[in-house]
Design a protein around this motif. Structure first.
Motif, PDB file in Angstrom:
ATOM      1  N   PHE A 102      71.249 -20.144  -1.845  1.00  0.00           N
ATOM      2  CA  PHE A 102      71.361 -21.359  -2.645  1.00  0.00           C
ATOM      3  C   PHE A 102      71.046 -22.663  -1.896  1.00  0.00           C
ATOM      4  N   VAL A 103      71.030 -22.629  -0.572  1.00  0.00           N
ATOM      5  CA  VAL A 103      70.807 -23.865   0.181  1.00  0.00           C
ATOM      6  C   VAL A 103      69.483 -23.820   0.926  1.00  0.00           C
ATOM      7  N   ILE A 104      69.385 -22.954   1.905  1.00  0.00           N
ATOM      8  CA  ILE A 104      68.166 -22.846   2.698  1.00  0.00           C
ATOM      9  C   ILE A 104      68.003 -21.416   3.182  1.00  0.00           C
ATOM     10  N   ASN A 105      66.800 -20.945   3.189  1.00  0.00           N
ATOM     11  CA  ASN A 105      66.529 -19.596   3.643  1.00  0.00           C
ATOM     12  C   ASN A 105      66.796 -19.503   5.149  1.00  0.00           C
ATOM     13  N   ILE A 106      67.772 -18.700   5.517  1.00  0.00           N
ATOM     14  CA  ILE A 106      68.172 -18.616   6.919  1.00  0.00           C
ATOM     15  C   ILE A 106      67.054 -18.067   7.787  1.00  0.00           C
ATOM     16  N   ASN A 107      66.287 -17.153   7.253  1.00  0.00           N
ATOM     17  CA  ASN A 107      65.157 -16.616   8.005  1.00  0.00           C
ATOM     18  C   ASN A 107      64.202 -17.731   8.413  1.00  0.00           C
ATOM     19  N   ASP A 108      63.895 -18.606   7.441  1.00  0.00           N
ATOM     20  CA  ASP A 108      62.989 -19.728   7.716  1.00  0.00           C
ATOM     21  C   ASP A 108      63.578 -20.687   8.737  1.00  0.00           C
ATOM     22  N   LEU A 109      64.902 -20.929   8.635  1.00  0.00           N
ATOM     23  CA  LEU A 109      65.576 -21.836   9.555  1.00  0.00           C
ATOM     24  C   LEU A 109      65.541 -21.289  10.982  1.00  0.00           C
ATOM     25  N   LEU A 110      65.836 -20.006  11.120  1.00  0.00           N
ATOM     26  CA  LEU A 110      65.860 -19.402  12.441  1.00  0.00           C
ATOM     27  C   LEU A 110      64.460 -19.327  13.051  1.00  0.00           C
ATOM     28  N   ILE A 111      63.487 -19.073  12.206  1.00  0.00           N
ATOM     29  CA  ILE A 111      62.100 -19.058  12.679  1.00  0.00           C
ATOM     30  C   ILE A 111      61.706 -20.448  13.166  1.00  0.00           C
ATOM     31  N   TYR A 112      62.160 -21.487  12.434  1.00  0.00           N
ATOM     32  CA  TYR A 112      61.876 -22.870  12.830  1.00  0.00           C
ATOM     33  C   TYR A 112      62.470 -23.156  14.210  1.00  0.00           C
ATOM     34  N   VAL A 113      63.734 -22.719  14.412  1.00  0.00           N
ATOM     35  CA  VAL A 113      64.403 -22.949  15.699  1.00  0.00           C
ATOM     36  C   VAL A 113      63.651 -22.250  16.819  1.00  0.00           C
ATOM     37  N   THR A 114      63.259 -20.998  16.591  1.00  0.00           N
ATOM     38  CA  THR A 114      62.575 -20.238  17.631  1.00  0.00           C
ATOM     39  C   THR A 114      61.198 -20.818  17.953  1.00  0.00           C
ATOM     40  N   GLU A 115      60.586 -21.462  16.963  1.00  0.00           N
ATOM     41  CA  GLU A 115      59.243 -22.008  17.169  1.00  0.00           C
ATOM     42  C   GLU A 115      59.256 -23.421  17.746  1.00  0.00           C
ATOM     43  N   ASN A 116      60.376 -24.137  17.569  1.00  0.00           N
ATOM     44  CA  ASN A 116      60.411 -25.540  17.966  1.00  0.00           C
ATOM     45  C   ASN A 116      61.321 -25.851  19.157  1.00  0.00           C
ATOM     46  N   ILE A 150      73.743 -15.051  17.463  1.00  0.00           N
ATOM     47  CA  ILE A 150      73.407 -13.637  17.277  1.00  0.00           C
ATOM     48  C   ILE A 150      72.311 -13.513  16.226  1.00  0.00           C
ATOM     49  N   ALA A 151      72.443 -14.280  15.149  1.00  0.00           N
ATOM     50  CA  ALA A 151      71.411 -14.277  14.101  1.00  0.00           C
ATOM     51  C   ALA A 151      70.092 -14.805  14.659  1.00  0.00           C
ATOM     52  N   TRP A 152      70.172 -15.811  15.523  1.00  0.00           N
ATOM     53  CA  TRP A 152      68.962 -16.371  16.143  1.00  0.00           C
ATOM     54  C   TRP A 152      68.249 -15.334  17.002  1.00  0.00           C
ATOM     55  N   SER A 153      69.015 -14.521  17.714  1.00  0.00           N
ATOM     56  CA  SER A 153      68.416 -13.518  18.605  1.00  0.00           C
ATOM     57  C   SER A 153      67.617 -12.477  17.836  1.00  0.00           C
ATOM     58  N   ASP A 154      67.961 -12.277  16.584  1.00  0.00           N
ATOM     59  CA  ASP A 154      67.237 -11.288  15.776  1.00  0.00           C
ATOM     60  C   ASP A 154      65.792 -11.711  15.531  1.00  0.00           C
ATOM     61  N   LYS A 155      65.511 -13.015  15.640  1.00  0.00           N
ATOM     62  CA  LYS A 155      64.160 -13.527  15.401  1.00  0.00           C
ATOM     63  C   LYS A 155      63.344 -13.603  16.693  1.00  0.00           C
ATOM     64  N   ALA A 156      63.935 -13.202  17.795  1.00  0.00           N
ATOM     65  CA  ALA A 156      63.227 -13.236  19.075  1.00  0.00           C
ATOM     66  C   ALA A 156      62.262 -12.053  19.180  1.00  0.00           C
ATOM     67  N   ALA A 157      61.354 -12.148  20.145  1.00  0.00           N
ATOM     68  CA  ALA A 157      60.389 -11.062  20.348  1.00  0.00           C
ATOM     69  C   ALA A 157      61.105  -9.783  20.789  1.00  0.00           C
ATOM     70  N   SER A 158      62.192  -9.942  21.536  1.00  0.00           N
ATOM     71  CA  SER A 158      62.991  -8.788  21.997  1.00  0.00           C
ATOM     72  C   SER A 158      64.450  -9.022  21.612  1.00  0.00           C
ATOM     73  N   PRO A 159      64.826  -8.718  20.376  1.00  0.00           N
ATOM     74  CA  PRO A 159      66.186  -8.998  19.888  1.00  0.00           C
ATOM     75  C   PRO A 159      67.300  -8.433  20.756  1.00  0.00           C
ATOM     76  N   ILE A 160      67.176  -7.189  21.198  1.00  0.00           N
ATOM     77  CA  ILE A 160      68.230  -6.563  21.990  1.00  0.00           C
ATOM     78  C   ILE A 160      68.381  -7.262  23.341  1.00  0.00           C
ATOM     79  N   LEU A 161      67.257  -7.622  23.942  1.00  0.00           N
ATOM     80  CA  LEU A 161      67.301  -8.334  25.220  1.00  0.00           C
ATOM     81  C   LEU A 161      67.990  -9.680  25.052  1.00  0.00           C
ATOM     82  N   TYR A 162      67.601 -10.424  24.026  1.00  0.00           N
ATOM     83  CA  TYR A 162      68.186 -11.744  23.795  1.00  0.00           C
ATOM     84  C   TYR A 162      69.665 -11.614  23.443  1.00  0.00           C
ATOM     85  N   LEU A 163      70.013 -10.598  22.675  1.00  0.00           N
ATOM     86  CA  LEU A 163      71.413 -10.363  22.330  1.00  0.00           C
ATOM     87  C   LEU A 163      72.222 -10.059  23.587  1.00  0.00           C
ATOM     88  N   SER A 164      71.650  -9.269  24.472  1.00  0.00           N
ATOM     89  CA  SER A 164      72.328  -8.921  25.722  1.00  0.00           C
ATOM     90  C   SER A 164      72.514 -10.149  26.604  1.00  0.00           C
TER      91      SER A 164
END
Length: 203
Positions: free
Chosen positions: A51-65, A91-105
């Protein structure tokens, strides 16, 4: 053989001690308090996403900027100073990384190290009389329980959505065994991986 003459095992004695001191009641209460925030976070995440903002788009924006080291630095600062920002966001942000498990760790490691810093902050605080007195009043119950149950309370702080930094500061203030703190604190990694299982499937 008379049952009363049977010597109690160490496990039975521990169980008896924690029953008498009210640890189980405290743990049950902590679990009950922990569940609503988890459910509210998930519900809030879904509401914001739809209802507010697509979290996927927001996290992608953070990872790109924003450079990864900036995000990691902000997270490390938060985990070292009272845990002001919910780890679930990172944790949600790490899922958008190139290596989610590495970033999560890396996040889990930074949270663990942030707790260590908080532990030493707690030890340092005890050297400032006025600050020590203030925190003793505000955190009296928390510190009392830490003295009584030691490692078990650190386990609760590591696994449940209670700021791990607060628990770590309290452990430092009462000068809880640093080696034991490090061992119990490793459960922080378990929390991150378990939460990731849920969050990665939501965002």
């Amino acid at each position: 053989m008379n049952p009363r003459s049977v010597k109690k095992t160490r496990l039975q004695l521990l169980h008896q001690y924690y029953s008498y001191t009210g640890f189980y009641k405290f743990l049950g209460t902590s679990l009950k308090k922990a569940l609503p925030p988890i459910l509210l976070f998930i519900a809030g995440l879904l509401i914001i996403n739809y209802f507010v903002i697509n979290i996927n788009d927001l996290l992608i924006y953070v990872t790109e900027n924003y450079a990864d080291y900036i995000v990691f630095s902000v997270f490390f600062a938060s985990e070292s100073l009272l845990g002001l920002i919910p780890p679930e966001i990172f944790i949600a942000w790490s899922d958008k990384a190139a290596s989610p498990i590495l970033y999560l760790s890396i996040l889990a490691l930074l949270s663990y190290l942030g707790g260590v810093i908080s532990y030493f902050i707690g030890k340092a605080i005890t050297k400032i009389p006025s600050v020590h007195e203030y925190l003793e009043v505000k955190m009296a119950k928390h510190i009392k329980n830490t003295r009584k149950w030691g490692g078990f309370l650190i386990v609760v702080g590591a696994l449940l959505p209670i700021p791990f930094s607060i628990t770590s500061i309290a452990a430092g203030m009462i000068r809880y065994s640093f080696v034991s703190y490090l061992l119990f604190g490793l459960l922080r990694f378990v929390r991150f991986y378990l939460y990731a299982l849920a969050i990665f499937n939501l965002v």
